[in-house]
Structures are given as C-alpha cells and as structure tokens.
Design an enzyme around this catalytic site. Structure first.
Site, PDB file in Angstrom:
ATOM      1  N   GLY A  74       9.152 -16.947  30.154  1.00 56.54           N
ATOM      2  CA  GLY A  74       9.245 -17.089  31.606  1.00 56.54           C
ATOM      3  C   GLY A  74       8.723 -15.854  32.320  1.00 56.54           C
TER       4      GLY A  74
ATOM      5  N   ASN B 247      21.553 -21.318  39.202  1.00 54.10           N
ATOM      6  CA  ASN B 247      20.639 -21.010  38.096  1.00 54.10           C
ATOM      7  C   ASN B 247      20.622 -19.494  37.886  1.00 54.10           C
ATOM      8  OD1 ASN B 247      18.602 -20.760  36.230  1.00 54.10           O
ATOM      9  ND2 ASN B 247      17.069 -21.893  37.400  1.00 54.10           N
TER      10      ASN B 247
ATOM     11  N   TYR C  97      13.739 -13.591  37.917  1.00 47.69           N
ATOM     12  CA  TYR C  97      12.970 -13.186  39.091  1.00 47.69           C
ATOM     13  C   TYR C  97      13.331 -11.770  39.539  1.00 47.69           C
ATOM     14  CZ  TYR C  97      11.943 -18.154  39.095  1.00 47.69           C
ATOM     15  OH  TYR C  97      11.547 -19.415  38.725  1.00 47.69           O
TER      16      TYR C  97
END
Length: 295
Positions: free
Chosen positions: A199, A252, A259
């Site tokens: 990711g 989440n 992030y």
C-alpha cells in the site's frame, strides 16, 4: 487498507425470476470498509519472497486486460457476500463490468471534471506459491507478453476538482489554479498481501506521478517541402499537481496509519447525516502538500 471511494453503487445484473428463492439468500453485498482481519492475514500464504521469486512491479497500467484485472481486485476487496448468497458471482461480474467501463471513460477524458486519471497497479508473476490463493488468481489474473501476472494492489490518481459523493478539498485557494488538485481513490491491496508495504509503495508511486504531471509538452509544425525545418513551435504546459487528497473511512485504522506514514494530514471529515444518507461509515479527508515532497 481498502478505500472504496469511486466504485459505482452496486446494481444486480439481469437474472431469472427469483420467485422461489428466500429473500435472505439473495446476493446483496456488504461494503467492506475495514482492512482484512489479522486472522485472515496470518492464514495467507507468504506470497512476497525476498529471493525475488514474486517481486511486485508497481506501475501505471499497460493493457486493458490488466485494467480489467485491477477492477476485479477492487470488487473482491470492497464487497463481501454471505456464503449462501444466490448469484454472488454474477453480481461481482456485473459490478466489475460497470466499473471497467466507467474507469475507461475517466482515463480517456470522457467524464466531466476529470482532467487526467491514471490507474496504478502492483502486479506479481503467477508463481506456485501465489496459486495457493486460488480465488485471487482466478479473479485478478492477466497476461502480458506471454507471462501470466496477478494484480495484487491498485489505486487511481485523479486530477480533478472533486469526486462525486465525497468531501471536496480546500486547497489550493479560490484565487489559485484549482486544477492542480488531485485525489487518490479505489486504494486497495489483496488481503493475502496486506501489511507487507505494498500500500505504501502504491501511494509513493502516485506521489511521484503527480509531480511528473507538470512537465512540458511540445508541438512542432513543419511546412517546408522536405518537412525538416520547423517554422512554428508551440509549447504547452499541463498543470502539475500541488495538492493531493485521499478519503478514508473513519473506522479504517490501517488505512489512516498508511496515509499518515505517507505524509498526509487531517483536513476535514464527512458530516454524520451525509454518511447515513449514503449508507456508509463517515469519511475523513486527508491532505498532502506535493511541493514539500522530496524529489
């Protein structure tokens, strides 16, 4: 990890009448907004091997076959069905077909508001260890130059003012060029490969691409008989990205951690009434200043 920002809302495909089927068994998917459970991750096969047997290639999509495989991964990641669901596979295929067409329209510039869109994927060769994840290989496999590969991670980079049904970023300001704003969407990693850095690699690639989108494009016009001497050269600059946004569900936690690690900071959050109206968990809006990212 999953961030189902731009998949089209589910709509069941045409099918035979369901007069004699219990309503509780119909294929009605539930939107998955959390990362895969630790139990599922621990039971997955070790698919990424340091000896290079299954190295991930993170890049922009190359073929339509790869693009379709990426869409299937998103459907597999964002929606889950009860085991006894009737017509679940048909429903998945219908969702994938609709999103595949919509994604092609966004990339080709046919959809209003989208100035530029790119699909970035993480792919691996189809290896014996990967084949143990049969469902992943079946749904997300494609062929490139005679080699079978599997899409195991994907996201979209969208240069646009806003995304439908999502919070709109505030930067740049109203007196600046708002076309330098972009959003990440449809960020997902196959549950078998989560918590392995894929990711982060996808987001990092999108940041580099966002910086590259400010390069010059030069057009030359030739009029002499030999077509060798240009009499007119036109240079056009496409607006680069200065502000990058991403939406993430408030529950989440794995996505928020990713992030934050990638440099995003909090800017705002979705009102509770809007989340209830759309039938989903509330979204956070995170922002990244591309100009402060290292080259």
């Amino acid at each position: 990890m999953a961030s189902a920002s731009r998949l089209l809302p589910p709509a069941p495909p045409p099918a035979a009448p369901l007069l004699h089927r219990p309503r509780s068994h119909l294929a009605v998917p539930r939107l998955r907004c959390r990362a895969a459970s630790s139990a599922a991750a621990s039971s997955a096969v070790a698919l990424l091997e340091r000896d290079g047997a299954a190295q991930v290639a993170v890049r922009e999509f190359v073929t339509l076959d790869e693009l379709r495989a990426a869409v299937r991964l998103r459907v597999r990641t964002f929606y889950e069905y009860a085991v006894e669901s009737v017509g679940a596979e048909d429903h998945r295929m219908a969702l994938a077909d609709r999103e595949f067409e919509a994604l092609q329209d966004r990339i080709s510039g046919k959809m209003i508001n989208f100035q530029r869109v790119s699909c970035i994927n993480g792919t691996v060769p189809l290896s014996p260890s990967l084949m143990k994840a049969e469902d992943l290989c079946t749904m997300c496999k494609f062929v490139e130059d005679g080699e079978e590969r599997v899409v195991v991670g994907s996201l979209d980079l969208n240069q646009c003012l806003w995304l439908p049904d999502e919070l709109t970023g505030k930067r740049p300001g109203v007196n600046e060029d708002s076309q330098t704003r972009a959003y990440l969407s449809n960020v997902c990693v196959a549950k078998e490969l989560q918590k392995r850095g894929l990711g982060y690699a996808l987001v990092d690639k999108s940041k580099k691409l966002a910086r590259e989108w400010g390069e010059f494009i030069t057009f030359s016009v030739f009029v002499d008989s030999n077509m060798l001497v240009p009499i007119l050269v036109i240079a056009k600059t496409l607006a680069g990205i200065t502000d990058l946004y991403v939406h993430v569900a408030i529950n989440n936690l794995a996505g928020q951690k990713l992030y934050k690690k990638s440099g995003f900071v909090y800017e705002g959050e979705e009102p509770a009434w809007k989340a209830r109206f759309l039938g989903r968990p509330r979204r956070l809006l995170l922002w990244l200043d591309i100009n402060k990212e290292p080259l």
